[in-house]
Design a protein around this motif. Structure first.
Motif, PDB file in Angstrom:
ATOM      1  N   LYS A 172       0.792  -1.175  -0.216  1.00  0.00           N
ATOM      2  CA  LYS A 172      -0.084   0.191   0.274  1.00  0.00           C
ATOM      3  C   LYS A 172       0.895   1.197   0.047  1.00  0.00           C
ATOM      4  O   LYS A 172       0.927   2.188  -1.036  1.00  0.00           O
ATOM      5  CB  LYS A 172      -1.141  -0.195   1.226  1.00  0.00           C
ATOM      6  N   ASN A 173       1.903   1.245   1.250  1.00  0.00           N
ATOM      7  CA  ASN A 173       2.878   2.533   1.141  1.00  0.00           C
ATOM      8  C   ASN A 173       3.616   2.218   1.352  1.00  0.00           C
ATOM      9  O   ASN A 173       4.054   1.341   2.428  1.00  0.00           O
ATOM     10  CB  ASN A 173       2.299   3.687   2.417  1.00  0.00           C
ATOM     11  N   LYS A 174       5.148   2.773   1.197  1.00  0.00           N
ATOM     12  CA  LYS A 174       6.016   2.448   1.279  1.00  0.00           C
ATOM     13  C   LYS A 174       7.022   2.199   2.412  1.00  0.00           C
ATOM     14  O   LYS A 174       7.708   2.323   3.170  1.00  0.00           O
ATOM     15  CB  LYS A 174       7.732   2.844   0.664  1.00  0.00           C
ATOM     16  N   TYR A 175       6.337   3.897   3.354  1.00  0.00           N
ATOM     17  CA  TYR A 175       6.134   4.314   4.489  1.00  0.00           C
ATOM     18  C   TYR A 175       5.725   4.141   5.573  1.00  0.00           C
ATOM     19  O   TYR A 175       6.147   4.247   6.694  1.00  0.00           O
ATOM     20  CB  TYR A 175       5.260   5.840   4.798  1.00  0.00           C
ATOM     21  N   ASN A 176       5.339   2.962   4.846  1.00  0.00           N
ATOM     22  CA  ASN A 176       3.822   1.732   6.486  1.00  0.00           C
ATOM     23  C   ASN A 176       5.712   0.775   6.613  1.00  0.00           C
ATOM     24  O   ASN A 176       5.067   1.258   8.717  1.00  0.00           O
ATOM     25  CB  ASN A 176       3.184   1.056   5.618  1.00  0.00           C
ATOM     26  N   THR A 177       6.724   1.125   6.080  1.00  0.00           N
ATOM     27  CA  THR A 177       7.397   0.438   6.452  1.00  0.00           C
ATOM     28  C   THR A 177       7.988   0.602   7.684  1.00  0.00           C
ATOM     29  O   THR A 177       8.879   0.309   8.560  1.00  0.00           O
ATOM     30  CB  THR A 177       8.600  -0.880   5.376  1.00  0.00           C
ATOM     31  N   LEU A 178       8.489   2.068   7.747  1.00  0.00           N
ATOM     32  CA  LEU A 178       9.277   2.689   8.428  1.00  0.00           C
ATOM     33  C   LEU A 178       8.219   3.245   9.330  1.00  0.00           C
ATOM     34  O   LEU A 178       8.752   3.512  10.547  1.00  0.00           O
ATOM     35  CB  LEU A 178       9.940   4.373   7.433  1.00  0.00           C
ATOM     36  N   LEU A 179       7.056   3.117   9.287  1.00  0.00           N
ATOM     37  CA  LEU A 179       6.209   3.902  10.670  1.00  0.00           C
ATOM     38  C   LEU A 179       6.519   2.638  11.416  1.00  0.00           C
ATOM     39  O   LEU A 179       6.410   3.131  13.382  1.00  0.00           O
ATOM     40  CB  LEU A 179       5.053   4.068   9.702  1.00  0.00           C
ATOM     41  N   ASP A 180       6.256   1.483  11.275  1.00  0.00           N
ATOM     42  CA  ASP A 180       6.159   0.306  11.863  1.00  0.00           C
ATOM     43  C   ASP A 180       7.578   0.053  12.890  1.00  0.00           C
ATOM     44  O   ASP A 180       7.672  -0.060  14.318  1.00  0.00           O
ATOM     45  CB  ASP A 180       6.062  -1.083  11.038  1.00  0.00           C
ATOM     46  N   LEU A 181       8.748   0.341  12.443  1.00  0.00           N
ATOM     47  CA  LEU A 181       9.952   0.932  13.435  1.00  0.00           C
ATOM     48  C   LEU A 181       9.565   1.516  14.604  1.00  0.00           C
ATOM     49  O   LEU A 181       9.849   1.313  15.801  1.00  0.00           O
ATOM     50  CB  LEU A 181      11.392   1.492  13.092  1.00  0.00           C
ATOM     51  N   TYR A 182       8.409   3.063  14.246  1.00  0.00           N
ATOM     52  CA  TYR A 182       8.517   3.316  16.173  1.00  0.00           C
ATOM     53  C   TYR A 182       7.102   3.152  16.870  1.00  0.00           C
ATOM     54  O   TYR A 182       7.100   3.044  17.693  1.00  0.00           O
ATOM     55  CB  TYR A 182       8.592   4.940  15.787  1.00  0.00           C
ATOM     56  N   SER A 195       5.779   1.740  22.619  1.00  0.00           N
ATOM     57  CA  SER A 195       6.120   2.395  20.936  1.00  0.00           C
ATOM     58  C   SER A 195       6.513   3.742  21.092  1.00  0.00           C
ATOM     59  O   SER A 195       6.320   4.112  22.416  1.00  0.00           O
ATOM     60  CB  SER A 195       4.574   2.286  20.327  1.00  0.00           C
ATOM     61  N   MET A 196       6.059   4.730  19.983  1.00  0.00           N
ATOM     62  CA  MET A 196       7.114   6.095  20.474  1.00  0.00           C
ATOM     63  C   MET A 196       5.835   6.798  20.814  1.00  0.00           C
ATOM     64  O   MET A 196       5.182   7.334  21.427  1.00  0.00           O
ATOM     65  CB  MET A 196       8.005   6.555  19.487  1.00  0.00           C
ATOM     66  N   GLY A 197       4.848   6.267  20.271  1.00  0.00           N
ATOM     67  CA  GLY A 197       3.291   7.221  20.109  1.00  0.00           C
ATOM     68  C   GLY A 197       2.641   6.818  21.464  1.00  0.00           C
ATOM     69  O   GLY A 197       2.181   7.852  22.513  1.00  0.00           O
ATOM     70  N   LYS A 222       1.694  -5.850  25.357  1.00  0.00           N
ATOM     71  CA  LYS A 222       0.215  -5.279  24.079  1.00  0.00           C
ATOM     72  C   LYS A 222       1.294  -4.277  22.956  1.00  0.00           C
ATOM     73  O   LYS A 222       2.001  -3.646  23.841  1.00  0.00           O
ATOM     74  CB  LYS A 222      -0.446  -5.154  24.950  1.00  0.00           C
ATOM     75  N   SER A 223       0.415  -4.378  21.969  1.00  0.00           N
ATOM     76  CA  SER A 223       0.833  -3.722  20.710  1.00  0.00           C
ATOM     77  C   SER A 223       0.024  -2.196  20.936  1.00  0.00           C
ATOM     78  O   SER A 223      -0.792  -2.347  21.811  1.00  0.00           O
ATOM     79  CB  SER A 223       0.528  -4.094  19.685  1.00  0.00           C
ATOM     80  N   PRO A 224       0.346  -1.368  20.763  1.00  0.00           N
ATOM     81  CA  PRO A 224       0.196  -0.028  20.389  1.00  0.00           C
ATOM     82  C   PRO A 224      -1.471  -0.729  20.285  1.00  0.00           C
ATOM     83  O   PRO A 224      -2.377   0.397  21.048  1.00  0.00           O
ATOM     84  CB  PRO A 224       0.505   1.220  19.403  1.00  0.00           C
ATOM     85  N   GLY A 225      -1.578  -0.969  19.240  1.00  0.00           N
ATOM     86  CA  GLY A 225      -3.646  -1.478  18.294  1.00  0.00           C
ATOM     87  C   GLY A 225      -4.385  -1.786  20.012  1.00  0.00           C
ATOM     88  O   GLY A 225      -5.175  -1.310  19.601  1.00  0.00           O
TER      89      GLY A 225
END
Lengths: 505, 505
Positions: free
Chosen positions: B155-165, B294-296, B472-475
Motif C-alpha cells: 500500500k505505502n512504502k512509508y508504512n514500513t518505516l512507521l512500523d519501526l516506531y 511504542s513511541m506514540g 501488548k501492541s499500541p493498537g
C-alpha cells in the motif's frame, strides 16, 4: 602486513574490547556508589555480573591464548612496538594466573567472598567474630589453594599474594621495612604520649557546614592541579577514586560537619590518586597498561599529596588565609601554627582508616604480620582476636574493647584480599623516598609549596611516575628515581623530624 | 526438562545478556549527557561503540537464529509461558529486520548518519541547507533501500518505516487523523489570531532563579507520583528520560531563569515518560519487553501529564498557592485564572519544540507530509526549503526567514529517523482518547486533579497501559481501552473546548 603485524593488530583490537568492558564496569560501579536510586540496585548488580562475566571470558578465552602464544614467540615479541610488547607480557601474566585456577573453584571462591562480605557486615555490627570465623577459614583455605595452583618462589608463599598487588614485592624486602617502621615508630609514639606539649585540636570540631567544606575542598583541589575538566567530585559513603580513561578520572568524598580534619584531606588523598591516572600517557589508552603500576605506587601519590603536601607547614602558610576567609568564626584567634599542629595531632586509636599519619603504619603492620602468619600457617583464624589485641597493646599501647573496633574492622579479608594491606605502608615509604629526591631535583621545592605553585612538582611526578602507567614495574620506578631499592629510612627520618618538632621532643 | 524447556531457558539467559548490554549502554549514554567531563568524551564514545557492536552481534548471531528457529515452531511456541512467547516474537521481528540488511550497507549508513549529524549542526548554525542536502539525499536513498530489503505492505512504502516506531501504524490510519487535525486546528488557530481576548503572559518572563524552579519542579513531580526512590533528576542540554530498569528511571531537565513556561512543564513531560517505565511489570525485567510499547504510546503518557494535567485549570486551582509561596513577588497580583490563561497562550511560532499545545500538531504534520513525499518519491530533497515554507505559511500563517528556523531545525533526519515524527501527534491523539475514557471510568476524575490526588489516575494508567510494557501492541492498548481505533476527534474536541473558552471564541 607481515603475519606478526596482522596478529598484533588483531590482538590490540581484542584487548581494546576487553578494556572497554572494564571501563563500562567502572562507570556502572561509580554510578551505583554515587547516584543510583536504591530500587534499581538489584537489577544493576545483575548487569554488573553479566558484564564482568563477559570480561572474564574475554581475558581467558582460547582466542586470547592463541594471540598470546603467537606473540610471545621471541621473533614476534621482538617485532612489536614497546607498548604492544608490554601489553602482551601484561596480559600473559594475567592469563596464566587465571588459567591455573580451575573455573569451578574460582566460582566457588567468588560466591564465598560475596557471602562473606554480607556475614562480615553483620558480624561487625554484632561484635561476633565467631559468625565470621568459618568464612574466614574457608577464605584462607582458598588463598593457600590458589598459591598451590600459582606456585611460589620457594622462599615464602605470601610472596605469591603480594605480587598480585605489588608486582615483585617480597617478604624479604618487607620484613626489614616493617622492622624499621616498628622500632622507630613505637618509640616515637611512646615519646609523644609522654610529651607535655600536645596540640589543641578542639577547634577542628566546631561546626563546618558541608557546602562550605565542599567549596573549600574544590578550591584546594584546583590549586594542587586536579583537573576538573577531566574528572568530577561526588558524594559517596566511602571515598574513592575511579578512572574511566585519563580524560575522566573521578573522585568521591563525604563530609562530617563536625570534623574539619577529615573531608579536605580525604579529597586531597583521592585527588592524589586521580592525578596519577589523569597523567598517564594517552598512547596507553585502550590497553591494559593505562592504569597505575601497583597499589603501593598509587598509594604513594595519594599519601604524598595528603600528608607531605596537605599536612605540611609551607602549604598552610600559603592557604591559611583562604581557609580563614571560608571559615572566619571557626578559626578566629587560631594561628597558622596552631592549625598546623592540630591537623598533625598524634593519638593512638583503634580504627586504621581514622589513624593519624604516624600511627597509621602500625595498623598496617599488624595486618601484615597476621596475613604472613595465616598464609604460612603459623597463625590460626580462631586465634585472631587475641593476637590482634596483643599486637595493638604492644605497638599502640591500647586494646579495643570489642572485635568490632578490632579484628573485624576491615572488609579486605572478607573480600579475599590478602597481600593488599602492606601496600598502604609501602605508599608512605615510597612517598618519602620520592620527596627526598624531589627536594634535590626541583629547585626551590619548599618555596614552591609555600607559594601554592605545584606545577613543577606535578611535572616531576608525571615525568618520573605518572606517564608510564604499567609500562614500568614499581621496582623500576623506585630504582630509576632513587637509585636504590625500597628503603624505610627516609620515611622514618621525615616522621621523626616532623613530629619531634611538633611535640618538642 | 523437555527439549523445549531447555531451549527456552537458554534463550532467556541469552536475551538477559543482550538486555544487560542495552542497560549498560543506557547508563553510559546518561552519564555522557549529564555528568561526564569533556576531556573523557572521545574515549567514552569509543566504549559505547564497542559495546553497541557487541550488542548488535548478540542480536543477530547464529545462536540467536537457532534459538528463534527452534522456539518459533508451533509446538514450541505453544509450550512457552506468555512472557517468553512474546519475547520470542519480539526478538524474531527484530532479528529478521536486522538480517535483511547487508552488514556493509548498514555500517555505511551508521557512518553516514554520524557524519550527517555533524554536518547538520554546522549547516544549521550557518543557515546553509546546501551543505546538508547531499547528506540528506543519501540518507533518504538509504531509507528507500532499507524499505526494499524489508519489503512493504503493497500500500505505502512509508508504512514500513512507521512500523519501526509505532508497530501497526499505517498511512491509511494517519491520513484521516492528520486531515482532522489539519482542518480543525488551522481554523482554530486563525480564530485565536483574530480574538481580541488574548492572555497576558509577560509575568512568566520575570526572573525565576534556577534553584527555586528546581525545588518547585521536584515538589510537583513528587506530588504527581514520579518515584524518586526509583529515579533521579539531573541537568542536561536537552531534556530526556532514560530507563535502566523499572527501579531506576531517570529524567533530565534544563532551566531558563527568564522563562517559567518551560522547565516545569518539561519536567512533568519527562516524568510522564518515566512513570510509564517505572510501572512496567517487574516480571518483564531481563527481557526485551521491559520497555514502552511504542513511541506514540510513550508520548501519550508524557503529553497527558504535561498538558491534560499540568496545563489544566483544576491542577492550578490546587497548586497555585504553592507556586505563589515559591515565587511570591513574581506572581504578586496574578490570579490563578491569569496564570492558567498565560501558560496556555497560543502563538504560531517557528520551532516545533517550543510550540504551544495547539499549534504543535501542525509542526508535526508538516514533517509527516514531507516524509511521506520523500519516501514515495513525490518530493525531492532539493525542494525541501521551499516546501517547508509553503506549508508553514498555509498551516501556521508565518514563514521563517531562515532555514535555521525552518527545515534545518530538527536532528531527526540527520540521524536517519524517518517515521518517528508522526508519533508526537499520535501521543496527543491517544492521550485525549484515554482522557475521555478516564473521565468515565475514574469517579470524581476532575475533583481528584483539583485535590492534587493522582493515585487513582496512576493506578488506572498502570492497569491499562504501563504494566504491559511491550506485551501488548499500541493498537491492542488503544482498542482495549477505548473500544475503537485511533481517533483524532477526542483530541480536537478537547482542544476546541479548552481554547475556545480561553480565547472566548
Amino acid at each position: 602486513m607481515s603475519t606478526h603485524e596482522n596478529r598484533a593488530a588483531a590482538f590490540r583490537q581484542y584487548v581494546k574490547k576487553m578494556v572497554s568492558y572494564n571501563q563500562a564496569l567502572a562507570v556502572l560501579h561509580w554510578d551505583k556508589n554515587t547516584q543510583a536510586p536504591k530500587k534499581g540496585m538489584d537489577a544493576r548488580s545483575e548487569i554488573i555480573g553479566v558484564l564482568a562475566g563477559e570480561q572474564f571470558r574475554l581475558a581467558t578465552s582460547k582466542e586470547m591464548e592463541e594471540h598470546l602464544e603467537a606473540l610471545s614467540e621471541p621473533a614476534a615479541l621482538e617485532s612489536l612496538d614497546e607498548v604492544t610488547r608490554a601489553t602482551v607480557l601484561d596480559c600473559k601474566k594475567d592469563f596464566e594466573r587465571n588459567k591455573k585456577i580451575p573455573a569451578d573453584r574460582y566460582e566457588e571462591f567468588v560466591v564465598l567472598t560475596s557471602q562473606a562480605e554480607t556475614v562480615w557486615e553483620e558480624a561487625r555490627a554484632k561484635n561476633d567474630f565467631s559468625m565470621f570465623r568459618p568464612y574466614l577459614e574457608r577464605i584462607v583455605g582458598f588463598q593457600l589453594e590458589f598459591v598451590d595452583y600459582w606456585g611460589f618462589d620457594g622462599k615464602n608463599k605470601y610472596n605469591t599474594l603480594l605480587d598480585l598487588y605489588e608486582p615483585g614485592m617480597t617478604v624479604d624486602q618487607l620484613d626489614p621495612i616493617f622492622a624499621t617502621l616498628r622500632e622507630k615508630t613505637v618509640k616515637l609514639v611512646a615519646a609523644i604520649a609522654d610529651s607535655p606539649n600536645k596540640p589543641d585540636s578542639s577547634f577542628l570540631n566546631k561546626h563546618f557546614p558541608e557546602a562550605e567544606q565542599e567549596a573549600f575542598s574544590r578550591f584546594i583541589l584546583e590549586k594542587i592541579g586536579y583537573d576538573f575538566q577531566a574528572g568530577r567530585m561526588d558524594r559517596s559513603v566511602h571515598p574513592f577514586c575511579t578512572s574511566f580513561n585519563p580524560g575522566d578520572v573521578r573522585i568521591t568524598t563525604r563530609f562530617d560537619p563536625n570534623d574539619f580534619n577529615n573531608a579536605l584531606f580525604s579529597c586531597i588523598h583521592e585527588a592524589g590518586h586521580a592525578m596519577y591516572e589523569q597523567n598517564i600517557d594517552p598512547r596507553l589508552m585502550g590497553t591494559t597498561l593505562c592504569d597505575g603500576t601497583s597499589m603501593g605506587i598509587h598509594e604513594s601519590q595519594s599519601r604524598y599529596w595528603e600528608n607531605m603536601i596537605g599536612r605540611s607547614r609551607p602549604f598552610w602558610n600559603h592557604f591559611y588565609a583562604d581557609l580563614q576567609k571560608q571559615f572566619p568564626s571557626q578559626f578566629e584567634g587560631v594561628s597558622v601554627e596552631q592549625l598546623y599542629r592540630a591537623i598533625n595531632r598524634v593519638t593512638p586509636s583503634f580504627i586504621r582508616t581514622e589513624a593519624d599519619e604516624l600511627t597509621y603504619n602500625l595498623h598496617v603492620m599488624i595486618r601484615y604480620e597476621i596475613e604472613k602468619g595465616l598464609i604460612n600457617q603459623t597463625i590460626e583464624v580462631g586465634d585472631l582476636p587475641a593476637i590482634w589485641n596483643e599486637k595493638m597493646k604492644e605497638y599502640l599501647g591500647i586494646v579495643p574493647e570489642t572485635d568490632t573496633l578490632g579484628v573485624l574492622q576491615d572488609i579486605h579479608w572478607a573480600g579475599g584480599s590478602f597481600g593488599y594491606f602492606p601496600t598502604y605502608s609501602l605508599g608512605n615509604v615510597y612517598a618519602a623516598q620520592f620527596t627526598h629526591v624531589m627536594q634535590q631535583q626541583i629547585s626551590g621545592y619548599e618555596d614552591l609549596i609555600a607559594n601554592g605553585e605545584f606545577g613543577p612538582i606535578r611535572e616531576w611526578l608525571k615525568k618520573n611516575i605518572h606517564q608510564y602507567g604499567k609500562m614500568k614495574s614499581p621496582g623500576e620506578i623506585v630504582k630509576a628515581i632513587t637509585g636504590e631499592g625500597t628503603n624505610a629510612t627516609y620515611l622514618m627520618n621525615y616522621l621523626e623530624k616532623k613530629f619531634s618538632e611538633i611535640y618538642s621532643l
